[in-house]
Design a protein around this motif. Structure first.
Motif, mmCIF file in Angstrom:
data_model
loop_
_atom_site.group_PDB
_atom_site.id
_atom_site.type_symbol
_atom_site.label_atom_id
_atom_site.label_comp_id
_atom_site.label_asym_id
_atom_site.label_seq_id
_atom_site.Cartn_x
_atom_site.Cartn_y
_atom_site.Cartn_z
ATOM 1 N N MET A 168 1.079 4.677 -14.465
ATOM 2 C CA MET A 168 -0.049 3.765 -14.642
ATOM 3 C C MET A 168 -1.360 4.403 -14.221
ATOM 4 S SD MET A 168 -0.640 -0.095 -13.134
ATOM 5 C CE MET A 168 0.703 -0.857 -14.039
ATOM 6 N N GLU A 169 -1.296 5.352 -13.322
ATOM 7 C CA GLU A 169 -2.507 6.024 -12.861
ATOM 8 C C GLU A 169 -3.264 6.700 -13.999
ATOM 9 O OE1 GLU A 169 -3.812 9.233 -9.357
ATOM 10 O OE2 GLU A 169 -1.695 8.902 -9.863
ATOM 11 N N ASN A 170 -2.585 6.924 -15.137
ATOM 12 C CA ASN A 170 -3.241 7.520 -16.306
ATOM 13 C C ASN A 170 -4.042 6.501 -17.111
ATOM 14 O OD1 ASN A 170 -1.877 9.941 -15.733
ATOM 15 N ND2 ASN A 170 -0.122 9.364 -16.990
ATOM 16 N N ARG A 173 -5.412 -6.949 -10.254
ATOM 17 C CA ARG A 173 -5.025 -5.574 -10.592
ATOM 18 C C ARG A 173 -5.568 -4.581 -9.552
ATOM 19 N NH1 ARG A 173 -3.103 -8.639 -14.035
ATOM 20 N NH2 ARG A 173 -2.951 -8.211 -16.273
ATOM 21 N N LEU A 174 -6.835 -4.742 -9.173
ATOM 22 C CA LEU A 174 -7.435 -3.804 -8.234
ATOM 23 C C LEU A 174 -6.724 -3.817 -6.891
ATOM 24 C CD1 LEU A 174 -11.258 -4.350 -8.900
ATOM 25 C CD2 LEU A 174 -9.810 -2.475 -9.703
ATOM 26 N N ARG A 175 -6.278 -4.988 -6.474
ATOM 27 C CA ARG A 175 -5.653 -5.085 -5.167
ATOM 28 C C ARG A 175 -4.195 -4.643 -5.200
ATOM 29 N NH1 ARG A 175 -7.625 -10.730 -2.555
ATOM 30 N NH2 ARG A 175 -7.213 -9.602 -0.641
ATOM 31 N N ASP A 196 -4.175 3.150 -6.796
ATOM 32 C CA ASP A 196 -4.394 4.442 -7.438
ATOM 33 C C ASP A 196 -5.259 4.294 -8.687
ATOM 34 O OD1 ASP A 196 -2.401 3.017 -8.722
ATOM 35 O OD2 ASP A 196 -1.009 4.703 -8.919
ATOM 36 N N VAL A 197 -4.964 3.284 -9.506
ATOM 37 C CA VAL A 197 -5.779 3.041 -10.707
ATOM 38 C C VAL A 197 -7.182 2.602 -10.300
ATOM 39 C CG1 VAL A 197 -5.954 1.741 -12.856
ATOM 40 C CG2 VAL A 197 -3.702 2.386 -11.970
#
Length: 349
Positions: free
Chosen positions: A74-76, A318-320, A324-325
Motif C-alpha cells: 500500500m505504501e506505493n 486512512r491517515l491515522r 507509511d502512506v
C-alpha cells in the motif's frame, strides 16, 4: 435471532416481499440500527459458490511469496490500495495483527491541483497480483453485488428514519466510495497481544463483513463484548459514523474489534464499505418527533472527531491507520494538522 443475540434479517423481504414483509423488515431494521447497530443479513445476492471462491483465492493470495505481496505494498499507492503486512495498520495506537489487501472501485485517479483538498487523492487505480489474475474479477463481483444490496438497504433505512425512500439515492449515485478489504488474521500465542483489530467505529456509511469459518469479530453493546461468529448464508452488517452524525445519534456506529485466533490457526474475512461520493456532504436529517426524541446525540471523542463530509471523514481514518502512506503522500496534510495520529482510528474489519 443468532446465538450471540444479534438479529438475522433477510434483505429479500424488502426487495421482493409483500407490503407486509417490507414493513416488517423496515421496522426490524430501525429497531436494530437504533439499538445494537449490528445484524446478520441474508439475501444480499452472493451465492455460497461466490463466497467459497473469493476465500479460496484469498488463501492463494496470502500464500504467495512475500516478495510478490510486497510488490503490491500500500505504501506505493496514494489511494491507499494494495497489500499491508502484519502490524502495518494502527488502531488506538497499537498494531493490528493481520495482513490484508485493499481494493477500491476501478476508477482513474482524479486530477488534483495544488489548491485542491487532499481527499481528492483517495480515488485512483488498484494494484493487482500478476500471479493471481483470477482474484480481480472475483473481488470486483463481490464489490458490485454488495453495492447493489447496500442501495436497497439505504432505501430501507430512509423509510425507517421517516424519510422519502429515495432520500440517499443521489449521494450514492454513479461514483460512491467502494472499498473491499480482504484480510487474514494469523494465530497468536496467549502471551502476545490479541489485537487482530483494535476497538473502532467504521468511518463510512454501511459495512458488510463476510467471514470464512473462524470466529473473532466482537461487538461492544451494553458494556460487554458480544461474539459475532460466522453463520452460513449470511453477512454481518453494521453502520458507520456518517449515519450517526446525520441522525444526531438516533443511529449509532457501534464499537467493534477482532480478536486474534489461537496459535496454529488463522481467520479470513472480507469487509466491504460503502460511502457516498467523495465530494458529498450529506445534510442532517429531520427525524419525525417520535424518533427525534430518542436521538442520543453524536458520541464525542476529541481524539476522533466525526465529520459529515465523505472525503474528509474517510481521509481522516486512512491517515491515522496507514502512517507509511500518510508520510509518503500526505506530508503536507500532516504538516498542517500536526501529527495527531496516536488516537483511535476509524479502521476496518
Amino acid at each position: 435471532m443468532a446465538e450471540a443475540g444479534l438479529p438475522i434479517l433477510d434483505l429479500q423481504d424488502f426487495i421482493n416481499g409483500s407490503a407486509t414483509q417490507r414493513l416488517a423488515f423496515v421496522h426490524a431494521l430501525r429497531e436494530t440500527a437504533h439499538g445494537v447497530g449490528f445484524l446478520y443479513l441474508r439475501g444480499v445476492g452472493l451465492t455460497p459458490r461466490h463466497e467459497q471462491d473469493v476465500f479460496a483465492l484469498g488463501r492463494r493470495f496470502f500464500a504467495l511469496p512475500q516478495a510478490d505481496k510486497d510488490a503490491l505494498r500500500m505504501e506505493n499507492s496514494p489511494h491507499f490500495r494494495g497489500y499491508t503486512h502484519e502490524g502495518g495498520e494502527i488502531t488506538r495506537g497499537e498494531q493490528d495483527w493481520r495482513e490484508q489487501f485493499d481494493v477500491g472501485a476501478e476508477r482513474p485517479a482524479l486530477e488534483v491541483a495544488a489548491h485542491d483538498p487532499a481527499w481528492k487523492r483517495l480515488q485512483g487505480p488498484n494494484q493487482w497480483p500478476a500471479a493471481l489474475p483470477e482474484l480481480k474479477p472475483s473481488i470486483l463481483h463481490v464489490q458490485a453485488t454488495l453495492t447493489d444490496a447496500a442501495r436497497h438497504l439505504l432505501r430501507a433505512l430512509a423509510l425507517a428514519l421517516g424519510q422519502p425512500e429515495h432520500q440517499f439515492d443521489a449521494a450514492f449515485a454513479d461514483t460512491p466510495v467502494q472499498h473491499v478489504k480482504l484480510i487474514r488474521y494469523p494465530g497468536r500465542a496467549q502471551s502476545q497481544s490479541q489485537q487482530g483489530v483494535g476497538a473502532h467505529k467504521d468511518s463510512g456509511c454501511l459495512t458488510f463483513v463476510l467471514q470464512e469459518t473462524q470466529k473473532g469479530l466482537q461487538v461492544h453493546y451494553q458494556g460487554r463484548w458480544i461474539d459475532a461468529p460466522p453463520i452460513p448464508g449470511t453477512v454481518v452488517f453494521n453502520l458507520g459514523e456518517v449515519l450517526e452524525i446525520l441522525t444526531d445519534g438516533f443511529l449509532r456506529a457501534t464499537l467493534h474489534r477482532v480478536v486474534s485466533p489461537d496459535s496454529g490457526q488463522d481467520r479470513l474475512s472480507l469487509a466491504f464499505f460503502l460511502s457516498p461520493r467523495l465530494d458529498a456532504s450529506l445534510p442532517f436529517l429531520t427525524l419525525p418527533p417520535q424518533l427525534a426524541v430518542l436521538a442520543r446525540g453524536v458520541e464525542r471523542d476529541p481524539r476522533n472527531p466525526l465529520v459529515p463530509h465523505t472525503g474528509e471523514n474517510l481521509l481522516k481514518g486512512r491517515l491515522r491507520s496507514h502512517l507509511d502512506v500518510a508520510r509518503r503522500f500526505y506530508a503536507d496534510v500532516l504538516a498542517v494538522q500536526g501529527t495527531g495520529l496516536n488516537g483511535p482510528s476509524s479502521a476496518y474489519d
